[in-house]
Enzyme design. Structure first.
Site, PDB file in Angstrom:
ATOM      1  N   SER A 179       0.827  -1.214   0.000  1.00 23.94           N
ATOM      2  CA  SER A 179       0.000   0.000   0.000  1.00 23.94           C
ATOM      3  C   SER A 179       0.860   1.262   0.000  1.00 23.94           C
ATOM      4  O   SER A 179       2.047   1.244   0.321  1.00 23.94           O
ATOM      5  CB  SER A 179      -0.919   0.015   1.210  1.00 23.94           C
ATOM      6  OG  SER A 179      -1.632  -1.198   1.308  1.00 23.94           O
TER       7      SER A 179
HETATM    8  N1  SAH Z   1      -0.395  -3.668   3.949  1.00 22.32           N
HETATM    9  C1  SAH Z   1       0.063  -4.532   2.897  1.00 22.32           C
HETATM   10  C2  SAH Z   1      -1.001  -4.554   1.829  1.00 22.32           C
HETATM   11  C3  SAH Z   1      -0.957  -5.735   0.941  1.00 22.32           C
HETATM   12  S1  SAH Z   1      -2.242  -5.748  -0.288  1.00 22.32           S
HETATM   13  C4  SAH Z   1       1.363  -3.980   2.360  1.00 22.32           C
HETATM   14  O1  SAH Z   1       1.544  -2.781   2.400  1.00 22.32           O
HETATM   15  O2  SAH Z   1       2.186  -4.743   1.883  1.00 22.32           O
HETATM   16  C5  SAH Z   1      -3.495  -6.657   0.526  1.00 22.32           C
HETATM   17  C6  SAH Z   1      -3.189  -8.085   0.865  1.00 22.32           C
HETATM   18  O3  SAH Z   1      -4.407  -8.681   1.300  1.00 22.32           O
HETATM   19  C7  SAH Z   1      -2.685  -8.938  -0.299  1.00 22.32           C
HETATM   20  O4  SAH Z   1      -1.429  -9.463   0.035  1.00 22.32           O
HETATM   21  C8  SAH Z   1      -3.754 -10.039  -0.421  1.00 22.32           C
HETATM   22  O5  SAH Z   1      -3.204 -11.302  -0.750  1.00 22.32           O
HETATM   23  C9  SAH Z   1      -4.359 -10.049   0.961  1.00 22.32           C
HETATM   24  N2  SAH Z   1      -5.702 -10.605   1.068  1.00 22.32           N
HETATM   25  C10 SAH Z   1      -6.758 -10.484   0.229  1.00 22.32           C
HETATM   26  N3  SAH Z   1      -7.833 -11.136   0.719  1.00 22.32           N
HETATM   27  C11 SAH Z   1      -7.455 -11.685   1.906  1.00 22.32           C
HETATM   28  C12 SAH Z   1      -8.114 -12.473   2.905  1.00 22.32           C
HETATM   29  N4  SAH Z   1      -9.389 -12.822   2.785  1.00 22.32           N
HETATM   30  N5  SAH Z   1      -7.409 -12.832   3.991  1.00 22.32           N
HETATM   31  C13 SAH Z   1      -6.103 -12.474   4.144  1.00 22.32           C
HETATM   32  N6  SAH Z   1      -5.436 -11.737   3.238  1.00 22.32           N
HETATM   33  C14 SAH Z   1      -6.096 -11.334   2.149  1.00 22.32           C
END
Ligand code: SAH
Length: 222
Positions: free
Chosen positions: A63
């Protein structure tokens, strides 16, 4: 050591975040203390301190830092708080939470990302984090209730399972809307147990929350 690289770029990122109205020095200091590049694939290190989302593989993105700073400003995790994070992703925001909170429980559905995040957290000797591979849209009942629940993936609605796992006085922040665009919704539970919802930010775009209380996964998807 590579943790100390990009110090100038890090300072510029902090100025960019401050220019967006995040004045809290404790939040700004986190972006100085925690080296974002160490949570990202080496191919994007040169962009690690720009205020942009970045690809981390498996179709996912880390993000935008100023948005993460806004999350921290709204959620105000404190040293005695138990925090649940949905969507570990790179693990960078997990580290920001871990530096502010008592203990962080973070759920990620893609195993490889969780493994990579664990490695980066271990390298930085961040110890107050438990990671789980699975569907975070149902929360993590074993360690509930949580004072803070932070969701980094877009949901079609507010998952009732997450509201159920919110402690009295707790705050849940998540993007709610369509796959294309969402608004940030803050859900709070007061000391008498009443739940309120308000909008914390108009427009944002996150990757989808896939799972029981999120968007349904297409058959055949990884
Ligand atoms: N804060 C993180 C954001 C990653 S993007 C960063 O800055 O790196 C959001 C993440 O949510 C992705 O890695 C995706 O695989 C995960 N995601 C999507 N649906 C999900 C679920 N139901 N449970 C756990 N993770 C999930």
């Amino acid at each position: 050591m590579s943790a100390y690289r990009f110090v100038g770029a890090r300072r510029r990122l902090i100025e960019t975040i401050r220019a967006q109205g995040i004045e809290d020095l404790e939040i700004l200091r986190l972006f100085d203390d925690i080296p974002r590049h160490l949570f990202l694939p080496e191919g994007v290190w040169n962009r690690a301190y720009q205020d942009h989302p970045l690809p981390i593989g498996y179709g996912q993105t880390a993000s935008q830092p100023s948005l993460q700073a806004l999350f921290l400003q709204v959620l105000r995790p404190g040293p005695d708080d138990q925090v649940l994070e949905i969507g570990t992703g790179s693990g960078f925001y997990t580290a920001l939470l871990a530096a502010s909170a008592g203990r962080v429980y973070s759920v990620e559905r893609i195993r490889e990302l969780s493994i990579r995040a664990r490695r980066a957290l271990d390298d930085l000797e961040i110890r107050n984090v438990a990671l789980l591979v699975g569907d975070g849209s149902i929360g993590w009942r074993k360690y509930a209730p949580f004072h803070v629940i932070s969701v980094a993936a877009a949901s079609p609605g507010v998952p009732s399972a997450l509201v159920d796992q919110l402690a009295a006085g707790g705050r849940l922040l998540l993007p709610v809307g369509t796959l294309e665009e969402q608004e940030l919704v803050l859900v709070t539970r007061n000391q008498t147990g009443e739940v309120r919802e308000e909008r914390a930010l108009d427009r944002c775009t996150f990757v989808p929350l896939l799972g029981q209380y999120g968007w349904k996964e297409e058959p055949g998807e990884e």
